[in-house]
Design a protein around this motif. Structure first.
Motif, PDB file in Angstrom:
ATOM      1  N   ILE A  10    -112.078  42.044  38.241  1.00  0.00           N
ATOM      2  CA  ILE A  10    -111.341  43.227  37.806  1.00  0.00           C
ATOM      3  C   ILE A  10    -112.333  44.381  37.668  1.00  0.00           C
ATOM      4  O   ILE A  10    -113.405  44.225  37.050  1.00  0.00           O
ATOM      5  N   TYR A  11    -111.998  45.522  38.250  1.00  0.00           N
ATOM      6  CA  TYR A  11    -112.866  46.692  38.133  1.00  0.00           C
ATOM      7  C   TYR A  11    -112.037  47.902  37.739  1.00  0.00           C
ATOM      8  O   TYR A  11    -110.810  47.886  37.806  1.00  0.00           O
ATOM      9  N   ARG A  12    -112.708  48.964  37.348  1.00  0.00           N
ATOM     10  CA  ARG A  12    -112.024  50.158  36.865  1.00  0.00           C
ATOM     11  C   ARG A  12    -112.083  51.278  37.894  1.00  0.00           C
ATOM     12  O   ARG A  12    -113.076  51.436  38.603  1.00  0.00           O
ATOM     13  N   VAL A  13    -111.006  52.071  37.904  1.00  0.00           N
ATOM     14  CA  VAL A  13    -110.948  53.294  38.701  1.00  0.00           C
ATOM     15  C   VAL A  13    -110.587  54.425  37.743  1.00  0.00           C
ATOM     16  O   VAL A  13    -109.665  54.286  36.928  1.00  0.00           O
TER      17      VAL A  13
ATOM     18  N   VAL B 164    -106.634  43.293  31.998  1.00  0.00           N
ATOM     19  CA  VAL B 164    -106.838  43.161  33.441  1.00  0.00           C
ATOM     20  C   VAL B 164    -105.878  44.016  34.264  1.00  0.00           C
ATOM     21  O   VAL B 164    -105.968  44.045  35.490  1.00  0.00           O
ATOM     22  N   LEU B 165    -104.947  44.709  33.611  1.00  0.00           N
ATOM     23  CA  LEU B 165    -103.943  45.465  34.362  1.00  0.00           C
ATOM     24  C   LEU B 165    -103.450  46.624  33.512  1.00  0.00           C
ATOM     25  O   LEU B 165    -103.305  46.486  32.296  1.00  0.00           O
ATOM     26  N   GLY B 166    -103.230  47.785  34.150  1.00  0.00           N
ATOM     27  CA  GLY B 166    -102.659  48.915  33.440  1.00  0.00           C
ATOM     28  C   GLY B 166    -103.605  50.086  33.313  1.00  0.00           C
ATOM     29  O   GLY B 166    -104.488  50.300  34.147  1.00  0.00           O
ATOM     30  N   VAL B 167    -103.453  50.845  32.226  1.00  0.00           N
ATOM     31  CA  VAL B 167    -104.172  52.106  32.014  1.00  0.00           C
ATOM     32  C   VAL B 167    -105.352  51.883  31.087  1.00  0.00           C
ATOM     33  O   VAL B 167    -105.244  51.201  30.070  1.00  0.00           O
ATOM     34  N   HIS B 168    -106.509  52.492  31.430  1.00  0.00           N
ATOM     35  CA  HIS B 168    -107.692  52.421  30.580  1.00  0.00           C
ATOM     36  C   HIS B 168    -107.681  53.593  29.601  1.00  0.00           C
ATOM     37  O   HIS B 168    -107.210  54.687  29.941  1.00  0.00           O
ATOM     38  N   PRO B 169    -108.198  53.439  28.364  1.00  0.00           N
ATOM     39  CA  PRO B 169    -108.193  54.539  27.388  1.00  0.00           C
ATOM     40  C   PRO B 169    -108.886  55.802  27.888  1.00  0.00           C
ATOM     41  O   PRO B 169    -108.518  56.917  27.488  1.00  0.00           O
ATOM     42  N   ASP B 170    -109.908  55.665  28.756  1.00  0.00           N
ATOM     43  CA  ASP B 170    -110.626  56.832  29.261  1.00  0.00           C
ATOM     44  C   ASP B 170    -109.949  57.458  30.480  1.00  0.00           C
ATOM     45  O   ASP B 170    -110.483  58.383  31.085  1.00  0.00           O
ATOM     46  N   GLY B 171    -108.782  56.959  30.856  1.00  0.00           N
ATOM     47  CA  GLY B 171    -108.102  57.454  32.051  1.00  0.00           C
ATOM     48  C   GLY B 171    -108.284  56.501  33.218  1.00  0.00           C
ATOM     49  O   GLY B 171    -109.186  55.659  33.238  1.00  0.00           O
ATOM     50  N   GLY B 172    -107.449  56.638  34.225  1.00  0.00           N
ATOM     51  CA  GLY B 172    -107.522  55.701  35.345  1.00  0.00           C
ATOM     52  C   GLY B 172    -106.932  54.362  34.957  1.00  0.00           C
ATOM     53  O   GLY B 172    -106.145  54.243  34.017  1.00  0.00           O
ATOM     54  N   GLY B 173    -107.311  53.330  35.672  1.00  0.00           N
ATOM     55  CA  GLY B 173    -106.741  52.028  35.384  1.00  0.00           C
ATOM     56  C   GLY B 173    -107.560  50.896  35.950  1.00  0.00           C
ATOM     57  O   GLY B 173    -108.673  51.085  36.443  1.00  0.00           O
ATOM     58  N   TYR B 174    -106.995  49.686  35.854  1.00  0.00           N
ATOM     59  CA  TYR B 174    -107.668  48.476  36.289  1.00  0.00           C
ATOM     60  C   TYR B 174    -107.181  48.074  37.680  1.00  0.00           C
ATOM     61  O   TYR B 174    -105.989  48.122  37.960  1.00  0.00           O
ATOM     62  N   HIS B 175    -108.118  47.679  38.525  1.00  0.00           N
ATOM     63  CA  HIS B 175    -107.801  47.218  39.868  1.00  0.00           C
ATOM     64  C   HIS B 175    -108.478  45.870  40.099  1.00  0.00           C
ATOM     65  O   HIS B 175    -109.361  45.462  39.349  1.00  0.00           O
ATOM     66  N   TRP B 176    -108.051  45.203  41.169  1.00  0.00           N
ATOM     67  CA  TRP B 176    -108.534  43.852  41.428  1.00  0.00           C
ATOM     68  C   TRP B 176    -109.256  43.761  42.760  1.00  0.00           C
ATOM     69  O   TRP B 176    -108.899  44.427  43.735  1.00  0.00           O
ATOM     70  N   SER B 177    -110.230  42.908  42.760  1.00  0.00           N
ATOM     71  CA  SER B 177    -110.831  42.418  43.997  1.00  0.00           C
ATOM     72  C   SER B 177    -110.510  40.928  44.051  1.00  0.00           C
ATOM     73  O   SER B 177    -110.921  40.168  43.174  1.00  0.00           O
ATOM     74  N   GLY B 178    -109.755  40.514  45.050  1.00  0.00           N
ATOM     75  CA  GLY B 178    -109.256  39.146  45.072  1.00  0.00           C
ATOM     76  C   GLY B 178    -107.923  39.056  44.348  1.00  0.00           C
ATOM     77  O   GLY B 178    -107.287  40.066  44.024  1.00  0.00           O
ATOM     78  N   HIS B 179    -107.482  37.845  44.057  1.00  0.00           N
ATOM     79  CA  HIS B 179    -106.162  37.597  43.472  1.00  0.00           C
ATOM     80  C   HIS B 179    -106.299  36.568  42.351  1.00  0.00           C
ATOM     81  O   HIS B 179    -107.178  35.698  42.399  1.00  0.00           O
ATOM     82  N   PRO B 180    -105.442  36.654  41.311  1.00  0.00           N
ATOM     83  CA  PRO B 180    -105.517  35.660  40.225  1.00  0.00           C
ATOM     84  C   PRO B 180    -105.432  34.221  40.702  1.00  0.00           C
ATOM     85  O   PRO B 180    -106.006  33.326  40.072  1.00  0.00           O
ATOM     86  N   ASN B 181    -104.738  33.969  41.818  1.00  0.00           N
ATOM     87  CA  ASN B 181    -104.664  32.600  42.345  1.00  0.00           C
ATOM     88  C   ASN B 181    -106.013  32.092  42.838  1.00  0.00           C
ATOM     89  O   ASN B 181    -106.190  30.893  43.055  1.00  0.00           O
TER      90      ASN B 181
END
Length: 788
Positions: A104-107, A166-183
């Protein structure tokens, strides 16, 4: 995640992909929230949600989604900053390596990736859990400095009682994105495991220089004392010396564990909003469990919070590693149209918290537990208690209810009766055992006296109780006669209601028998039966019924309609198919919290028994709301398509009054209200929402049963059969019922069980429209071969 003004969260593909985890809804500051915006998320560690439940919450309240690290063998490595990334690389671990399946990374709000801010979830093997433990710890690498604009950089390791967003909006703005899949989540590699062990050792070494000691004060209490130059309270960080010192104390328990009494001051204070058993990270790097709040003991009215150091007690139970879930048919699902029927809306805060703690590890929705508990509460209400919906017309009912929980075999219906009804009533049942013993001893003494005086032997008094599981009509009349003298009611609680419900279908020689009796006692009617064995007379009674029934049994019982309204008296509570994994770590604090929760639930049952019988009235606005509801229900009953629908619609208003009265009783006990306290508009509205939700399912279920019955007779396709065929036609292959159901509107699938769907598919096969086959998991799948 949608914007804060878009209503409900909705089931997005990413949210649906998190189905294998237990989820935590959080606000814009990453703080767990309650589905009801007016309630705090106390005890969030014991709350577990699935994607559908979160999709039904409001996006103004829920801005992001976290995954629980408690129950799914998870451990999350949180890398905050370049120093954190460099640290793990220096330990031989590559955050971008091929052994990482999901990251999980931030944008930021401009769409640019925030570098070096990653979360990497892993699955722990049982061996790794034994060696590493599940405790959260953090290795700080660069300390924050607001004046210089320096942000903290650290490696944080999230385990037991933690949540990772792991999903949604970050307090500093932007949100969480994924590399790969939970599976694609992977088991913790050995090099990462060794890095975690090394980091934990470094954290422990840093804490070693701040080892506290304990000294006894003149008052007999023990005060915190550190050898370190910067001493502070383990809980709030309050210094042990200086102008702000002296208010936090500790003691050693009999089991050897340290206990801290942390003062709730203005400058320094412990976390608030905790439930017993909740864990927090202390300033000593260890976990502390909240116990309770109590008086400070200094005579100035101040309060302190009590914490005890946490020592997990692990059972010798094998821990199952989380297996990746295979992808399923991707269909966008609209959330169920369901009102807020959570514990916090239905009950006072104290009772709601207790029920949340007690049932958090069991697969029940809140309203399912609530209806079982209300049944038990009804059985404890004093005879002569009534609820008046309209004093002019004397629209008055007793607070008894008939409830049937509808669920398949294996859905843990029996534990629900034990934990929500029988266990809270233990002290009440014990009281009646003592009464029966006294009655028996008095009878024995009377027999001795009669023998000495040459008098006829008196009849043995019948055993009385507020809970029974079986009865005959004559025995029930006899018991109700005795209970009227004692001024109490009775709850007929059957684990399997099929026997009782089946007997309601068997009239004895046309005289009514048990069936007619159970219909009459619903309204507390009098009885004056003359029998050879003796008269059985009572002027009033209070009878509630609770039990379990399987959908197919209920379907057979409803097949003949409802000419006398016997089924309309019941509130049918459908159990949603769901699972909860049993915890493998049995913490002493959690056991204490469960015991306290059970005591709270029991206190409301005994409290109901102590309340004097009275008539509860509605406030002015509540009367208006109820009368409008009753009038609309009566009009709907006149236009109902069948006698079963008409009977159920005609009983709605009375059931609302009964439920509202029971909800009001819990508030009366909690707030110490007198009998004159009026039932509020909010309570009536809550009862309306609850009864409407339950009866809406029953109406749909009845309609489907009647349609299928007519279809069998006339060979005409029902609406359900047409919809199954139309939706299956889109895929041109075999489609499981679950996938078909997810494409249907909530109004279409309400009341449709898997067995009903299976019969509908078989009817389509008989007419040569399609074929069925057994699915991989044993369910039925349907393929549409021809156009309708």
């Amino acid at each position: 995640m949608k914007s804060a003004t878009s209503g409900k969260v909705g089931l997005t593909p990413q949210l649906a992909a998190l189905r294998q985890f237990d989820l935590v809804p959080v606000n814009g500051y990453k703080v767990p929230v309650h589905p009801n915006p007016a309630e705090p998320a106390m005890g969030w560690q014991y709350r577990y949600y699935d994607p559908e439940q979160i999709a039904d919450m409001t996006s103004a309240q829920v801005r992001a989604i976290g995954i629980h690290c408690e129950r799914k063998d998870l451990y999350v490595v949180d890398l905050d900053g370049k120093a954190a990334v460099d640290y793990v690389k220096g330990e031989g671990c590559d955050p971008l390596g091929p052994d990482i399946g999901w990251r999980i990374y931030r944008v930021d709000d401009k769409g640019d990736t925030v570098v070096f801010r990653w979360k990497i979830p892993f699955i722990l093997t049982p061996e790794q859990q034994d060696l590493l433990g599940r405790t959260k710890f953090s290795l700080s690498l660069i300390h924050a400095n607001k004046e210089k604009g320096i942000k903290q950089e650290a490696v944080e390791f999230l385990g037991h009682h933690c949540q990772a967003v792991v999903l949604g909006v970050h307090p500093d703005g932007g949100g969480y994105h994924w590399s790969g899949h939970p599976n694609q989540i992977t088991t913790l590699p050995d090099n990462w495991f060794q890095m975690l062990l090394s980091a934990r050792a470094k954290v422990a070494a840093k804490k070693a220089g701040n080892t506290p000691a304990v000294r006894t004060t003149d008052s007999g209490q023990e005060r915190l004392k550190w050898e370190n130059p910067k001493p502070k309270c383990w809980i709030c960080g309050r210094p042990a010396t200086g102008p702000k010192s002296g208010d936090c104390r500790c003691t050693q328990r009999s089991d050897g564990r340290l206990e801290v009494h942390c003062s709730q001051g203005q400058t320094y204070a412990p976390p608030t909003g905790l439930s017993p058993g909740d864990l927090i990270g202390g300033h000593d790097g260890q976990e502390w469990a909240y116990v309770t709040d109590k008086s400070h003991g200094l005579g100035d009215g101040r309060v302190c919070s009590v914490f005890v150091i946490h020592q997990p007690k692990t059972m010798n139970t094998p821990v199952r590693a989380l297996n990746p879930v295979a992808p399923t048919l991707s269909i966008k699902v609209a959330p169920e149209e369901k009102p807020d029927l959570t514990y916090s809306r239905l009950f006072p805060a104290e009772l709601a918290r207790a029920m949340q703690v007690r049932f958090s590890d069991l697969p029940y929705e809140d309203h399912v537990v609530a209806m079982a508990y209300l049944s038990g509460l009804s059985g404890a209400v004093q005879l002569g208690t009534h609820i008046c919906g309209n004093p002019i017309t004397d629209y008055t009912v007793p607070p008894n209810i008939y409830v049937a929980t509808v669920g398949q075999s294996g859905q843990k219906k029996t534990p629900l009766i034990q934990l929500a009804i029988r266990k809270p009533a233990i002290s009440l049942l014990r009281k009646f055992r003592e009464i029966n013993e006294d009655r028996k001893n008095s009878w024995i003494d009377a027999c001795k006296y009669a023998k000495e005086e040459g008098l006829p032997r008196p009849d043995q008094p019948p055993q009385i109780s507020t809970h029974v599981s079986g009865y005959t009509g004559e025995a029930l009349n006899s018991l109700l006669s005795e209970l009227e003298t004692s001024g109490v009611g009775i709850l007929i609680a059957r684990d399997e209601l099929s026997g009782l419900l089946a007997s309601l279908n068997a009239y004895r020689g046309g005289s009514g028998g048990d069936a007619q009796q159970l219909l009459e006692v619903f309204d507390g009617h009098a009885s004056n039966e003359i029998r050879c064995s003796g008269d059985r007379t009572y002027q009033r009674c209070h009878v509630s019924v609770y039990g379990n029934v399987q959908p197919e049994v209920l379907r057979k019982l409803l097949k003949g309609g409802d000419p006398d309204g016997r089924w309309a008296r019941f509130l049918f509570v459908i159990m949603k198919p769901m699972t909860r994994r049993l915890t493998t770590q049995i913490r002493e604090e959690a056991m204490d919290a469960i015991k306290a929760a059970e005591e709270t639930m029991a206190s409301y049952i005994t409290g109901a028994m102590r309340l004097e019988p009275c008539t509860y009235n509605l406030d002015e606005k509540a009367i208006e709301l109820f009368c409008n509801y009753e009038h609309n229900a009566a009009k709907d009953a006149l236009e109902a398509p069948s006698n079963a629908h008409a009977a159920l619609l005609g009983k709605k208003a009375a059931k609302v009054l009964r439920v509202a009265g029971l909800l009001h009783i819990t508030r009366r006990i909690h707030e110490h209200l007198d009998a004159a306290a009026l039932i509020s508009t909010a309570t009536i509205q809550t009862a309306i929402d609850l009864v409407e939700f339950l009866d809406d399912w029953t109406l749909n279920f009845q309609e489907i049963v009647e349609d299928q019955h007519q279809s069998e007779i006339n060979g005409v396709l029902t609406h359900l059969q047409r919809r199954i065929h139309q939706l299956a036609q889109k895929s041109k292959t075999f489609v499981p019922w679950k996938a078909i159901r997810e494409q249907m509107k909530s109004s279409e699938r309400r009341g449709v069980t898997a067995e009903i769907a299976k019969d509908a598919m078989q009817a389509l096969v008989k007419q040569g429209l399609g074929q069925t086959q057994r699915g991989r998991r044993g369910g039925v799948e349907y393929r549409a071969d021809k156009d309708l």
